[in-house]
Structures are given as C-alpha cells and as structure tokens.
Enzyme design. Structure first.
Site, PDB file in Angstrom:
ATOM      1  N   THR A   1       0.815  -1.214   0.000  1.00  0.00           N
ATOM      2  CA  THR A   1       0.000   0.000   0.000  1.00  0.00           C
ATOM      3  C   THR A   1       0.850   1.266   0.000  1.00  0.00           C
ATOM      4  O   THR A   1       1.846   1.347   0.716  1.00  0.00           O
ATOM      5  CB  THR A   1      -0.904   0.023   1.251  1.00  0.00           C
ATOM      6  OG1 THR A   1      -1.668  -1.167   1.241  1.00  0.00           O
ATOM      7  CG2 THR A   1      -1.820   1.230   1.266  1.00  0.00           C
TER       8      THR A   1
ATOM      9  N   ARG B   1     -11.618 -10.160  -2.915  1.00  0.00           N
ATOM     10  CA  ARG B   1     -11.425  -9.498  -1.623  1.00  0.00           C
ATOM     11  C   ARG B   1     -11.056  -8.015  -1.836  1.00  0.00           C
ATOM     12  O   ARG B   1     -10.184  -7.683  -2.622  1.00  0.00           O
ATOM     13  CB  ARG B   1     -10.307 -10.196  -0.865  1.00  0.00           C
ATOM     14  CG  ARG B   1     -10.019  -9.598   0.526  1.00  0.00           C
ATOM     15  CD  ARG B   1      -8.728  -8.859   0.522  1.00  0.00           C
ATOM     16  NE  ARG B   1      -8.295  -8.480   1.857  1.00  0.00           N
ATOM     17  CZ  ARG B   1      -7.433  -7.496   2.093  1.00  0.00           C
ATOM     18  NH1 ARG B   1      -6.922  -6.815   1.079  1.00  0.00           N
ATOM     19  NH2 ARG B   1      -7.077  -7.191   3.310  1.00  0.00           N
TER      20      ARG B   1
ATOM     21  N   THR C   1      -2.028   1.662   6.600  1.00  0.00           N
ATOM     22  CA  THR C   1      -1.578   0.439   5.950  1.00  0.00           C
ATOM     23  C   THR C   1      -1.582  -0.659   7.002  1.00  0.00           C
ATOM     24  O   THR C   1      -1.583  -0.383   8.196  1.00  0.00           O
ATOM     25  CB  THR C   1      -0.163   0.621   5.342  1.00  0.00           C
ATOM     26  OG1 THR C   1       0.222  -0.590   4.700  1.00  0.00           O
ATOM     27  CG2 THR C   1       0.871   0.981   6.391  1.00  0.00           C
ATOM     28  N   GLY C   2      -1.622  -1.899   6.548  1.00  0.00           N
ATOM     29  CA  GLY C   2      -1.634  -3.001   7.501  1.00  0.00           C
ATOM     30  C   GLY C   2      -2.708  -4.011   7.160  1.00  0.00           C
ATOM     31  O   GLY C   2      -3.144  -4.095   6.010  1.00  0.00           O
TER      32      GLY C   2
ATOM     33  N   GLY D   1      -5.955  -5.233   6.434  1.00  0.00           N
ATOM     34  CA  GLY D   1      -7.147  -4.498   6.021  1.00  0.00           C
ATOM     35  C   GLY D   1      -8.410  -4.864   6.770  1.00  0.00           C
ATOM     36  O   GLY D   1      -9.216  -3.996   7.113  1.00  0.00           O
TER      37      GLY D   1
HETATM   38  N1  ASP Z   1      -4.148  -2.569   3.976  1.00  0.00           N
HETATM   39  C1  ASP Z   1      -3.894  -3.335   2.768  1.00  0.00           C
HETATM   40  C2  ASP Z   1      -4.969  -4.389   2.620  1.00  0.00           C
HETATM   41  O1  ASP Z   1      -5.299  -5.031   3.598  1.00  0.00           O
HETATM   42  C3  ASP Z   1      -2.556  -3.977   2.736  1.00  0.00           C
HETATM   43  C4  ASP Z   1      -1.377  -3.090   3.101  1.00  0.00           C
HETATM   44  O2  ASP Z   1      -1.567  -2.030   3.682  1.00  0.00           O
HETATM   45  O3  ASP Z   1      -0.243  -3.417   2.818  1.00  0.00           O
HETATM   46  O4  ASP Z   1      -5.423  -4.610   1.533  1.00  0.00           O
END
Ligand code: ASP
Length: 211
Positions: free
Chosen positions: A82, A110, A133-134, A136
């Site tokens: 992200t 998804r 980010t993280g 989701g």
């Molecule tokens: N938040 C994003 C998701 O879950 C992934 C990421 O932030 O790296 O799709």
C-alpha cells in the site's frame, strides 16, 4: 478523498496501473462514490483509462519474493504494498489517497480497507488527513483513519492522533497497522505496531522520512 468529504473510490480493479487516477475521476464526476470491477472499468473507458494484463503489473521483486516463499526460503508474509498520501495546501485544505495490491494470499474478490473512507483513508478540512496500511480486515473494523481524525478534532497533535488510532486498532481487533496523519497546518505524525512503516514528507522543499 478531499476535505470537503468528497469521495472517489474504485475496487476490484487489478487491471489498472494507476487506480488513484480513476478514483479521482469518480470523485470529480460526483454521481457515485465507489465503483468496483466491471462497472469501474466501463467508467474508466469513458475517461480513456484502459486495463492492462494483471501479470504485467507484478514487479520482478514481488515475483521473486513469492517464488522464495513457495520454495520455503522465506517466511510467508501477508503484508501488502500500500502507498498512502496526505496533502495540505497553503490555505489548510486537505486530501488523502491510497493505492494497493492488497495483502498476499487473499481470495479473489477481496477488497480491503484501502479504498474505504474512514478505514484506509480520511480527509476533513476541519481537522486533517490520514492514511493507513496493515491488515485491512482489522483496519476496516476499527475505522482507524476516522478515529485519528476525531483525535485531531479534539485537539491532539498529529503524532498523538496516530498513536491513539493504532492503540485502538490493537486493543479492539488485535490487528497490525500503521498510520500517517497530517493536521491542517501541515504537521505530520506517524505511528505503527508493525515492524516498519516507511514514510516521507515534503514541506516547502524540506524533506523528511523514516521507517
Ligand atoms: N491494507 C492493505 C490491505 O489489507 C494492505 C497493506 O496495507 O499493505 O489490503
């Protein structure tokens, strides 16, 4: 999303190289806030934005990482790629954008937090802007960026607002994530409960960054 609460989002569009460009068209068009899949592509065609083969959008680095994971040379990682951006102009108007390929090993269809206002990003001229980010599924349950904006509105500094939102994410869902928060004066704060959160800021030519 801009600080007037105008939203443009697209999801389930693995064929697009620059989904934020299409999201911006959705925002400017103003009829709808969120388009997905085939309908998003039809709207894209109206704006001369054209799909590419999803394989063409996979980087060599990502391909090598997946191979190493499949061969057992690297521990499987669920983290994604992200990129979030927050902006503030000289008069304190804010905006936020986010783009992602999502997490690895996800099911087809998804959609995570990244396109969802309040989850992956939020912007409000009365307070500031934030992107996340993280994991989701956790982020969208805890609505972390909206949470951070509420802390800004209550008078917290950007850093404290980001920390409160990450604490809430962990407390309520056990999930991992990181936030970048900018207040309407351009003060930047970050917080994370992940190992890393690469970030960078530019203000009147002054650059800062960290992990
Ligand atoms: N938040 C994003 C998701 O879950 C992934 C990421 O932030 O790296 O799709």
């Amino acid at each position: 999303m801009d600080g007037q609460l105008r939203i443009g989002a697209v999801g389930a569009v693995p064929w697009l190289r620059h989904p934020v460009t299409l999201a911006r068209r959705v925002l400017d068009d103003g009829e709808h806030a969120f388009l997905v899949g085939r309908g998003a592509l039809e709207f894209a065609a109206l704006h001369d934005i054209h799909p590419e083969a999803p394989e063409a959008l996979v980087t060599e680095r990502a391909r090598r990482r997946l191979e190493a994971e499949r061969a057992g040379r690297l521990a499987p990682s669920a983290t994604g790629d992200t990129v979030g951006a927050c902006a503030v102009d000289a008069s304190g108007r804010v905006a936020a954008a986010s783009s992602t390929g999502g997490i690895s090993y996800k099911r087809r269809g998804r959609v995570g937090d990244s396109p969802l206002a309040g989850a992956g990003l939020y912007a409000d001229d009365a307070a500031g802007a934030a992107t996340a980010t993280g994991h989701g599924e956790s982020i969208l349950r805890a609505l972390v960026t909206r949470h951070a904006i509420e802390w800004l509105r209550a008078g917290e500094a950007a850093r404290a607002a980001a920390e409160e939102a990450v604490a809430e994410l962990e407390r309520r869902t056990g999930g991992q994530g990181g936030l970048v928060v900018v207040d309407r004066a351009g003060r930047v704060g970050q917080a994370r409960n992940t190992r890393y959160l690469p970030w960078a800021s530019v203000q009147e030519g002054r650059r800062e960054g960290g992990t």
